[in-house]
Design a protein around this motif. Structure first.
Motif, PDB file in Angstrom:
ATOM      1  N   ARG A  54       0.846  -1.243   0.070  1.00  0.00           N
ATOM      2  CA  ARG A  54       0.151  -0.051   0.071  1.00  0.00           C
ATOM      3  C   ARG A  54       0.885   1.229   0.013  1.00  0.00           C
ATOM      4  NH1 ARG A  54      -5.629  -0.538   1.450  1.00  0.00           N
ATOM      5  NH2 ARG A  54      -6.269  -2.459   1.829  1.00  0.00           N
ATOM      6  N   ILE A  55       2.034   1.297   0.433  1.00  0.00           N
ATOM      7  CA  ILE A  55       2.847   2.383   0.604  1.00  0.00           C
ATOM      8  C   ILE A  55       3.240   2.666  -0.875  1.00  0.00           C
ATOM      9  CG2 ILE A  55       5.225   3.221   1.295  1.00  0.00           C
ATOM     10  CD1 ILE A  55       5.061   1.265   3.608  1.00  0.00           C
ATOM     11  N   PHE A  56       3.544   1.861  -1.961  1.00  0.00           N
ATOM     12  CA  PHE A  56       3.895   1.991  -3.231  1.00  0.00           C
ATOM     13  C   PHE A  56       2.507   2.163  -4.074  1.00  0.00           C
ATOM     14  CE2 PHE A  56       7.206  -0.464  -1.051  1.00  0.00           C
ATOM     15  CZ  PHE A  56       8.226   0.484  -1.440  1.00  0.00           C
ATOM     16  N   THR A  57       1.619   1.478  -3.795  1.00  0.00           N
ATOM     17  CA  THR A  57       0.589   1.446  -4.804  1.00  0.00           C
ATOM     18  C   THR A  57      -0.400   2.885  -4.553  1.00  0.00           C
ATOM     19  OG1 THR A  57      -1.149   0.052  -3.288  1.00  0.00           O
ATOM     20  CG2 THR A  57       0.096  -0.818  -5.028  1.00  0.00           C
ATOM     21  N   SER A  58      -0.344   3.404  -3.367  1.00  0.00           N
ATOM     22  CA  SER A  58      -0.964   4.598  -3.153  1.00  0.00           C
ATOM     23  C   SER A  58      -0.459   5.766  -3.948  1.00  0.00           C
ATOM     24  CB  SER A  58      -0.886   4.829  -1.614  1.00  0.00           C
ATOM     25  OG  SER A  58       0.473   5.096  -1.222  1.00  0.00           O
ATOM     26  N   CYS A  59       0.689   5.669  -4.441  1.00  0.00           N
ATOM     27  CA  CYS A  59       1.420   6.634  -5.185  1.00  0.00           C
ATOM     28  C   CYS A  59       1.167   6.637  -6.604  1.00  0.00           C
ATOM     29  CB  CYS A  59       3.135   6.590  -5.189  1.00  0.00           C
ATOM     30  SG  CYS A  59       3.684   6.602  -3.534  1.00  0.00           S
ATOM     31  N   VAL A  60       0.786   5.648  -7.101  1.00  0.00           N
ATOM     32  CA  VAL A  60       0.295   5.454  -8.415  1.00  0.00           C
ATOM     33  C   VAL A  60      -1.066   5.176  -8.953  1.00  0.00           C
ATOM     34  CG1 VAL A  60       2.655   4.862  -9.186  1.00  0.00           C
ATOM     35  CG2 VAL A  60       1.190   2.899  -8.602  1.00  0.00           C
ATOM     36  N   PHE A  61      -1.825   4.771  -7.892  1.00  0.00           N
ATOM     37  CA  PHE A  61      -3.321   4.450  -8.128  1.00  0.00           C
ATOM     38  C   PHE A  61      -4.116   5.968  -8.074  1.00  0.00           C
ATOM     39  CE2 PHE A  61      -2.662   0.246  -8.190  1.00  0.00           C
ATOM     40  CZ  PHE A  61      -3.649  -0.396  -8.605  1.00  0.00           C
ATOM     41  N   HIS A  62      -5.030   6.318  -9.122  1.00  0.00           N
ATOM     42  CA  HIS A  62      -5.936   7.690  -8.918  1.00  0.00           C
ATOM     43  C   HIS A  62      -7.212   7.183  -9.147  1.00  0.00           C
ATOM     44  CE1 HIS A  62      -1.684   8.703 -10.381  1.00  0.00           C
ATOM     45  NE2 HIS A  62      -2.011   9.870  -9.835  1.00  0.00           N
ATOM     46  N   GLY A  63      -7.915   8.331  -8.503  1.00  0.00           N
ATOM     47  CA  GLY A  63      -9.485   8.136  -8.267  1.00  0.00           C
ATOM     48  C   GLY A  63     -10.308   8.317  -9.569  1.00  0.00           C
ATOM     49  N   GLY A  64      -9.573   8.771 -10.463  1.00  0.00           N
ATOM     50  CA  GLY A  64     -10.622   9.209 -11.770  1.00  0.00           C
ATOM     51  C   GLY A  64      -9.700   9.835 -12.720  1.00  0.00           C
ATOM     52  N   LEU A  65     -10.359  10.262 -13.802  1.00  0.00           N
ATOM     53  CA  LEU A  65      -9.829  10.971 -15.009  1.00  0.00           C
ATOM     54  C   LEU A  65      -9.324  12.326 -14.535  1.00  0.00           C
ATOM     55  CD1 LEU A  65      -8.881  10.241 -17.833  1.00  0.00           C
ATOM     56  CD2 LEU A  65     -10.935  11.165 -18.608  1.00  0.00           C
ATOM     57  N   LEU A  66     -10.164  13.128 -13.874  1.00  0.00           N
ATOM     58  CA  LEU A  66      -9.699  14.514 -13.580  1.00  0.00           C
ATOM     59  C   LEU A  66      -8.388  14.394 -12.467  1.00  0.00           C
ATOM     60  CD1 LEU A  66     -12.891  16.403 -13.055  1.00  0.00           C
ATOM     61  CD2 LEU A  66     -11.133  16.765 -14.866  1.00  0.00           C
ATOM     62  N   HIS A  67      -8.712  13.429 -11.652  1.00  0.00           N
ATOM     63  CA  HIS A  67      -7.620  13.484 -10.561  1.00  0.00           C
ATOM     64  C   HIS A  67      -6.111  12.848 -11.350  1.00  0.00           C
ATOM     65  CE1 HIS A  67      -6.039  10.829  -6.865  1.00  0.00           C
ATOM     66  NE2 HIS A  67      -5.547  11.932  -7.051  1.00  0.00           N
ATOM     67  N   ILE A  68      -6.344  11.826 -12.151  1.00  0.00           N
ATOM     68  CA  ILE A  68      -4.658  11.826 -12.601  1.00  0.00           C
ATOM     69  C   ILE A  68      -4.411  12.718 -13.826  1.00  0.00           C
ATOM     70  CG2 ILE A  68      -5.728  10.352 -14.593  1.00  0.00           C
ATOM     71  CD1 ILE A  68      -3.218   8.551 -14.317  1.00  0.00           C
ATOM     72  N   GLY A  69      -5.452  13.492 -14.227  1.00  0.00           N
ATOM     73  CA  GLY A  69      -4.956  14.525 -15.100  1.00  0.00           C
ATOM     74  C   GLY A  69      -4.159  15.718 -14.630  1.00  0.00           C
ATOM     75  N   PHE A  70      -4.811  16.017 -13.331  1.00  0.00           N
ATOM     76  CA  PHE A  70      -4.303  17.006 -12.810  1.00  0.00           C
ATOM     77  C   PHE A  70      -2.934  16.806 -12.038  1.00  0.00           C
ATOM     78  CE2 PHE A  70      -8.499  19.227 -12.932  1.00  0.00           C
ATOM     79  CZ  PHE A  70      -8.072  20.401 -13.510  1.00  0.00           C
ATOM     80  N   ASN A  71      -2.847  15.527 -11.739  1.00  0.00           N
ATOM     81  CA  ASN A  71      -1.690  15.104 -10.846  1.00  0.00           C
ATOM     82  C   ASN A  71      -0.642  15.275 -11.998  1.00  0.00           C
ATOM     83  OD1 ASN A  71      -2.992  15.090  -8.300  1.00  0.00           O
ATOM     84  ND2 ASN A  71      -2.679  12.837  -7.902  1.00  0.00           N
ATOM     85  N   MET A  72      -0.687  14.421 -13.161  1.00  0.00           N
ATOM     86  CA  MET A  72       0.291  14.476 -14.114  1.00  0.00           C
ATOM     87  C   MET A  72       0.547  15.854 -14.385  1.00  0.00           C
ATOM     88  SD  MET A  72       0.846  11.439 -13.845  1.00  0.00           S
ATOM     89  CE  MET A  72       0.539  11.449 -12.287  1.00  0.00           C
ATOM     90  N   MET A  73      -0.474  16.877 -14.650  1.00  0.00           N
ATOM     91  CA  MET A  73       0.061  18.040 -15.241  1.00  0.00           C
ATOM     92  C   MET A  73       1.125  18.790 -14.238  1.00  0.00           C
ATOM     93  SD  MET A  73      -2.953  19.852 -17.083  1.00  0.00           S
ATOM     94  CE  MET A  73      -3.856  20.444 -15.482  1.00  0.00           C
TER      95      MET A  73
END
Length: 89
Positions: A54-73
């Protein structure tokens, strides 16, 4: 060369790897319909049930398209500055 291609080319290699990893995991998460609650960081589960992944997967899993979009920007913006300043590890 288009502006988008220039921006993509200016992102350092290590940062591109992290963005690619997160997007790839998000695609797998979406395709396999994985439950996000099985991978988020819960200190009780890490400490008492020894779910260290969970220490590592919590860094790469995202809750939705907006979540990953803003995080990657933000990763592209901040990570590029840091990687250019300190170098690729």
């Amino acid at each position: 060369m288009s502006r988008a291609a220039e921006v993509a080319a200016s992102i350092p290699l290590g940062n591109r790897f992290i963005i690619g990893l997160c997007v790839g995991v998000f695609l797998l998460q979406t395709i396999l319909n994985l439950d996000l609650h099985d991978f988020t960081l819960c200190p009780r589960n890490v400490l008492y049930q020894h779910e260290y992944y969970r220490i590592f997967t919590s860094c790469v899993f995202h809750g939705g398209l907006l979540h990953i979009g803003f995080n990657m920007m933000s990763t592209a913006a901040i990570g590029s500055l840091l990687e250019k300043r300190f170098g690729t590890l």
